[in-house]
Each structure stands twice: as structure tokens, then as C-alpha cells.
Design an enzyme around this catalytic site. Structure first.
Site, PDB file in Angstrom:
ATOM      1  N   ASP A 282      14.410  -6.667  -0.522  1.00 13.51           N
ATOM      2  CA  ASP A 282      14.188  -6.539   0.927  1.00 13.51           C
ATOM      3  C   ASP A 282      15.220  -7.266   1.784  1.00 13.51           C
ATOM      4  O   ASP A 282      15.612  -8.391   1.505  1.00 13.51           O
ATOM      5  CB  ASP A 282      12.803  -7.088   1.276  1.00 13.51           C
ATOM      6  CG  ASP A 282      11.705  -6.166   0.788  1.00 13.51           C
ATOM      7  OD1 ASP A 282      12.019  -5.201   0.070  1.00 13.51           O
ATOM      8  OD2 ASP A 282      10.539  -6.419   1.119  1.00 13.51           O
TER       9      ASP A 282
ATOM     10  N   ASP B 282       6.634   2.578  -2.720  1.00 13.05           N
ATOM     11  CA  ASP B 282       6.990   1.220  -3.131  1.00 13.05           C
ATOM     12  C   ASP B 282       6.758   0.994  -4.629  1.00 13.05           C
ATOM     13  O   ASP B 282       6.310   1.905  -5.340  1.00 13.05           O
ATOM     14  CB  ASP B 282       6.133   0.258  -2.282  1.00 13.05           C
ATOM     15  CG  ASP B 282       6.936  -0.896  -1.725  1.00 13.05           C
ATOM     16  OD1 ASP B 282       7.845  -1.355  -2.411  1.00 13.05           O
ATOM     17  OD2 ASP B 282       6.608  -1.338  -0.609  1.00 13.05           O
TER      18      ASP B 282
HETATM   19  C1  GLA Z   1       8.177  -3.939  -0.228  1.00 17.39           C
HETATM   20  C2  GLA Z   1       9.242  -3.038   0.413  1.00 17.39           C
HETATM   21  C3  GLA Z   1       9.317  -3.341   1.899  1.00 17.39           C
HETATM   22  C4  GLA Z   1       7.943  -3.111   2.540  1.00 17.39           C
HETATM   23  C5  GLA Z   1       6.909  -3.977   1.837  1.00 17.39           C
HETATM   24  C6  GLA Z   1       5.506  -3.675   2.301  1.00 17.39           C
HETATM   25  O1  GLA Z   1       8.555  -5.274  -0.215  1.00 17.39           O
HETATM   26  O2  GLA Z   1      10.475  -3.217  -0.199  1.00 17.39           O
HETATM   27  O3  GLA Z   1      10.290  -2.532   2.523  1.00 17.39           O
HETATM   28  O4  GLA Z   1       7.604  -1.757   2.452  1.00 17.39           O
HETATM   29  O5  GLA Z   1       6.942  -3.763   0.433  1.00 17.39           O
HETATM   30  O6  GLA Z   1       4.564  -4.458   1.658  1.00 17.39           O
END
Ligand code: GLA
Length: 396
Positions: free
Chosen positions: A208, A153
Site C-alpha cells: 500500500d 484484495d
Molecule cells: C489492502 C489494499 C488497500 C485497501 C485495504 C482495505 O490493504 O491494498 O488498497 O483496499 O486493503 O482494507
């Protein structure tokens, strides 16, 4: 500087340069887009080893493992709030009391591959220890646990350069010696499709996803909104290097059945990694039917590895096309409007087709004759029809 010293420095530079620029990546880990299940979309940080074991059981009994969903990825929330006294990552002892090696062994014994999440910054997005400055020791830890897939991430990255930071982790994984799929998750901020192919098997292209059809804010977007953002990225995907438009929301509460079906179909058209994100333990039959549609999965997993593209958009109708191996094509008609639309297809207008093809409807699971005859059908709001076209006659 004396001539001898000059020679020495030139020699040192020659020895140094290739080492500094070489990118290393394990070969043959993702000839087709990775498939599996990830804990984040449904469970967030509320995860523990029992949940993961139960999910593996549900993926087996539902037929998802057999259909190809073979990675189980434990996303954010598995760690203790701090590293141990030696600086090593450790799982939360209350929620993962058996430890990650034991959980990895369990998943392997059931036929799965074991995936885990961490972050290139100092902390994960949920505040657990990140990997920055610990890349090489963390990679050895993951290898010792039997990890097969690392999602990495981009929270708390400060002023770090994305390309350099992800390359460091890729080098660390390589140095640790265990082949691990490297999944870059920096949300497309720094165009990872330009530098990702050398160091990783997949990279997120956007922020996301969430379980809505077309919503959009900075942190959470519906799949239809994400779909649009993929246009233009098609040339960057292929075997061993995939664009990742984020995990599936198929079966989650915010989507209707038609929207789940369209989401799955279009992700298959995109040759997207297929990471289910639903609670497979409580999956209605219709959702199981979507996720285990082998003919759709074969479109996603086609060995040619071409990402599909939007061929045309009319009010209420989109046509997406994906070239497949052996001269075949997948064609997806998507009704992006709020009312039922009639689709009339004169196949010769799809200019990428050459000759006559046999038509197979991948949701009705029936063959429909050939493209010599026009097709007419009705499409409900937000729903899709997907055809696989296999050549029966080349155009003279
Ligand atoms: C980010 C990623 C997500 C998930 C969250 C976890 O937002 O893009 O897919 O892994 O972190 O905290």
C-alpha cells in the site's frame, strides 16, 4: 479397459480439457488506464452513502469527471459484518441504508461508473466478509447492483493459490454476464503481471501507498519508493492490462505541492491507473490544477498504451521517458534531491529521440521551440518538469 471404453475416456478428456484451462475476460473495458476516485486513502472504513454522493458532486464541480475521473470505487468498509441468511453480501444498513443498487443507480445517473471492493480471502483486510467460496454468487450480486469495477484484495487468503483464486473470480464475473473491470490487488506478491493479463484489466504491483514522499515499511510506502519498484515491469503493461502502482495520494497532507505534482506526473509517465484518493470536497485550487491537467492526463491516457521507463539517473536528477502515439514522446525531469538543481539538456543525448521535435512544457503550459536548441532550467527539490515532444522533422 476395452477399446470402446478407452475411446470414451479419450473423448471425455478432450471435451473436458479446453473448458478447464480457458480464461475469460471481457474485452474493451480498459483500452487506456482506468481513472476515478477511491475512498480508501482518505477515509479508510469511515464511509457512507452521503459521503459518496457528496464526493460525486465534488468530482463534477471540480471538473474531475470531465477530465476523465469517471469511476467511483467504494473500498473496504461498505459491508455488514456478516452475510444474510442466504449467504448474500449485504451493505451496512446504517451507513448504506438505500442499498448498493440505489447508490449505483445514483452514480450512473450523474455520469459515473460504479466500483466496489472485496477480497479473495475469507475476510477483507478490515474484517468484513470476503469472497472465498462465494465467487459465483457474489459476481451475480455485483452484476445485479450495476457494478462496473471490482477491486479484489488478498487478506486472509490462507494457503490459496493467487493465480487460481483470481481466475475463479474472473470466471465468475464473466459468467454473471455484466462487463466489470477486474482489479487484482494482491500487492505484487505472486508476480501478477505474468498471469494477470489473461483475467484482469489491472493488478497492483506493490503493497500500500501512503501520503509520504519516500517512507517505507511493510504496509505503507511513499510514492518515490513505489516508483523504483516499477522498474523492469514496463513490458507487462498495455491496452486492457495495466500495472497498478496504487492509488494517488495527490493533495493528501503528507505531501508538499511539488511532491504531489511529481507523484501525479510520474504516475502519468507510468501509464498508471489514476485513482484519486483525496477529499475532493476540500481541494485547494493548486491540487485541482494538478489533478485536472489535461495535457498530463493525455500522457497517461495515450492510446499507444506504453508504460514509461527510467532513462537515466544522476545524483539529484532522474529522466523518465514515455513513448506516445504519432512518434511523440513525453520526457520527465525529476529532482530527487534536497536542493535546487540546474538541468541542461542536449536533446541529442536522449538516444531514443530521432530527429527534431517541438517542445511543449506540460506544467507551464507553453511551447518552447524545438529540440534543435539545448534547454536549461532550474528544478526545485522533489519537483518535476514534463515535456511533450512532437516530431517536426525526421532525421535523414
Ligand atoms: C489492502 C489494499 C488497500 C485497501 C485495504 C482495505 O490493504 O491494498 O488498497 O483496499 O486493503 O482494507
Amino acid at each position: 479397459m476395452k477399446a470402446d471404453d478407452l475411446k470414451k475416456s479419450a473423448l471425455m478428456l478432450m471435451l473436458w480439457l479446453p473448458v478447464a484451462v480457458a480464461a475469460q475476460k471481457f474485452p474493451e473495458l480498459a483500452p487506456t488506464p482506468p481513472m476515478g476516485w477511491n475512498s480508501w486513502n482518505t477515509f479508510g472504513v469511515h464511509i457512507d452513502e452521503n459521503l459518496i454522493k457528496e464526493m460525486s458532486g465534488a468530482l463534477i464541480s471540480s471538473g474531475m469527471l470531465e477530465a476523465g475521473f469517471n469511476y467511483i470505487v467504494i473500498d473496504d468498509g461498505w459491508e455488514s459484518m456478516s452475510r444474510d441468511a442466504h449467504g448474500a453480501l449485504i451493505p451496512d444498513p446504517a451507513r448504506f441504508p438505500s442499498g448498493m443498487k440505489a447508490l449505483g443507480d445514483y452514480l450512473h445517473s450523474k455520469g459515473f461508473k460504479f466500483g466496489i471492493h472485496n477480497c479473495a480471502g475469507t475476510k477483507t483486510c478490515s474484517g468484513f466478509p470476503g469472497g472465498r467460496g462465494h465467487e459465483f454468487e457474489d459476481a451475480r450480486t455485483y452484476a445485479s447492483w450495476g457494478v462496473d469495477f471490482l477491486k479484489y484484495d488478498w487478506c486472509e487468503h490462507g494457503t490459496a493459490n493467487a493465480e487460481e483464486t483470481y481466475k475463479t473470480m474472473s470466471d465468475a464475473l464473466h459468467a454473471a454476464g455484466r462487463p466489470i473491470v477486474f482489479s487484482i490487488c494482491e500487492w505484487g506478491n505472486n508476480k501478477p503481471w505474468l498471469w494477470g493479463p489473461k483475467i484482469a484489466q489491472l493488478w497492483r504491483t506493490t503493497g500500500d501507498i501512503t501520503d509520504c514522499y519516500d517512507c517505507q515499511d511493510v504496509y505503507a510506502m511513499g510514492w518515490k519508493y513505489i516508483l523504483k519498484l516499477q522498474m523492469g515491469l514496463e513490458p507487462y503493461a498495455g491496452p486492457e492490462h495495466w500495472n497498478d502502482p496504487d492509488m494517488l495520494e495527490v493533495g493528501n497532507a503528507g505531501l508538499s505541492l511539488a511532491e504531489s505534482r511529481s507523484h501525479f506526473s510520474l504516475w502519468c509517465m507510468l501509464a498508471a491507473p489514476l485513482m484519486a484518493g483525496n477529499d475532493a470536497r476540500k481541494m485547494p485550487d493548486e491540487i485541482r490544477g494538478i489533478l485536472t491537467n489535461r495535457e498530463l492526463i493525455a500522457v497517461d491516457q495515450d492510446p499507444l498504451g506504453k508504460e514509461g521507463f527510467q532513462f537515466m539517473e544522476h545524483p539529484g536528477k532522474e529522466i523518465w521517458a514515455k513513448e506516445l502515439s504519432a512518434g511523440s514522446w513525453a520526457v520527465c525531469f525529476f529532482n530527487n534531491s534536497e536542493s535546487t538543481v540546474r538541468i541542461r539538456v542536449k536533446w541529442e543525448n536522449l538516444s531514443f529521440l530521432k530527429g527534431v521535435y517541438g517542445i511543449r512544457d506540460l506544467w507551464q503550459k507553453e511551447s518552447l521551440g524545438t529540440t534543435a536548441k539545448d534547454y536549461t532550467g532550474d528544478l526545485a527539490p522533489h519537483d518535476v518538469t514534463v515535456f511533450r515532444l512532437a516530431p517536426v522533422r525526421e532525421q535523414p
